[in-house]
Design an enzyme around this catalytic site. Sequence first.
Site, PDB file in Angstrom:
ATOM      1  N   ASP A  70      -5.907   6.583   0.034  1.00  0.00           N
ATOM      2  CA  ASP A  70      -5.240   5.783   1.057  1.00  0.00           C
ATOM      3  C   ASP A  70      -6.248   5.115   1.986  1.00  0.00           C
ATOM      4  OD1 ASP A  70      -3.057   4.642   2.316  1.00  0.00           O
ATOM      5  OD2 ASP A  70      -2.777   6.314   3.703  1.00  0.00           O
ATOM      6  N   ASP A  84       0.826  -1.200   0.000  1.00  0.00           N
ATOM      7  CA  ASP A  84       0.000   0.000   0.000  1.00  0.00           C
ATOM      8  C   ASP A  84       0.866   1.258   0.000  1.00  0.00           C
ATOM      9  OD1 ASP A  84      -1.998   1.861   0.217  1.00  0.00           O
ATOM     10  OD2 ASP A  84      -2.342   1.518   2.357  1.00  0.00           O
ATOM     11  N   LYS A 119       1.501   7.930   0.848  1.00  0.00           N
ATOM     12  CA  LYS A 119       1.985   7.923   2.220  1.00  0.00           C
ATOM     13  C   LYS A 119       3.360   8.568   2.319  1.00  0.00           C
ATOM     14  CE  LYS A 119      -0.268   3.533   3.456  1.00  0.00           C
ATOM     15  NZ  LYS A 119      -1.061   3.993   4.599  1.00  0.00           N
ATOM     16  N   ARG A 137     -11.057  -0.213   2.856  1.00  0.00           N
ATOM     17  CA  ARG A 137     -12.512  -0.282   3.006  1.00  0.00           C
ATOM     18  C   ARG A 137     -13.210  -0.411   1.644  1.00  0.00           C
ATOM     19  NH1 ARG A 137     -12.456   5.326   6.095  1.00  0.00           N
ATOM     20  NH2 ARG A 137     -10.448   4.397   6.627  1.00  0.00           N
TER      21      ARG A 137
END
Length: 456
Positions: free
Chosen positions: A305, A228, A235, A309
Amino acid sequence: MAEEILLIKVYDENSAPENQDMFRAEKGESWWYSSRELWLGLGKVQETSALIKIFRSLFYKRKDRWPEEIILDARGKSAEWIEAAVNGILLGGYDIQLYKTSPKKMSIFFGDNGKLKIWVTQESGEILKGIGLAQKTAVVQMRIMDLMNAPGNHKSPTLLAEWAIESGAENNYNVRILDKEMLQKEGLHALLSVSKGSAEPPVLIVSDYHPEAYRHTVALVGKGVTFDTGGISIKPSGNMHLMKSDMGGAAAVLGAVELAAQLKLAVRVVGVIPSTENCVDGTSTKPGDVIQSYSGQTIEVIDTDAEGRLILADGLTYAVRNFKPDVVIDLATLTGSIIQTLGYEAAGLFTSNDQLAADISEAADLTGEKVWRLPLWDVYREELSSDIADVKNYHGKPMAGAIVAAKFLEAFTDEHTSWAHLDIAGTAFGDTEYAPGRAGTAYGIRLLRAYLEQIS
């Protein structure tokens, strides 16, 4: 100490030997009484997870320096105590050095030729069963820790799918893989949206352990983001390398299905794992985009990010609509918010079903893999209101992040009355003896095993 026998005697604060000022039986304290007898202190330890950790730590630190035979003095101990001790000892033989040039060794304590012997007051079927459970569970835990600790280039979604296929063939359960073309045909648009920035194709892994006789079907849904970057909402670089762990939910589900099949539990267990990378590319989903989902609802993507979900939304709806499970539990390394709330000691538990909350909490208390229930009040649903779509994926506020994420997932469960969400961001990848930094913990394997055993 080669070709010698070592006896390990265990004491707690109530059984510490008298007149031994050098040994107080404090938690994790070890003391050589003689060259062939080692004393181990437990202090006030009562929790299963703490007992496992004490034995794991002791045996890992001395992994390459044990004598030919080790005898654990477990006289007077319960089968549950012995199971926890053996599980910890076996985990003490884990080797994190996956890609060193020297071959990786299996634990020296495993198998018929292993070094470990257990000294009990009287052999019983219950004790033998506990030892067998400890062995099978430890093997699965170490396989899952291997997955967690592997870098992103060694566990693409395709490789996770291959792991599941091989496990299913070896343990006699069915595995179906939905590739990118099938995902498009089925309409898992949220999963496909997250995958757009990666050259690695996404998959949906569906594992189905289907015993001949069972009363309950439990669907386990695991977040499988194999790396990720955050996507366009990228990030910071400082700890981005740790994002190889963002498939902790998928790992727990893979392990739980495999272990349920090995133990032949009388419950049908369906594992649904949406898996992808979340990378940055000119084709990546952009903040502000509106995407479709398998449920038919539209989603405004505020933050790329908050991708876990999104893929879980498709995974949850797919599990509910295609398998009609009695219980749905999803696990995900979902939010930093849950770490701010609970630290690294417990997972966040979200459910509106009091009985399910009680059952999961009971399994957590039994195994020491802690959970803490947080609210799912409808007032939090207002945080997901979107001007142009049915729902938005992120509220953008520095508060209630884990709760709002859980409310988002709830919207994709078709109002299932027995759904629970476990946010394991703080528990799946933490401080262990295996690495100076953080490493995989296999959190969820023992918790899910205990829960499935309860209802099987």
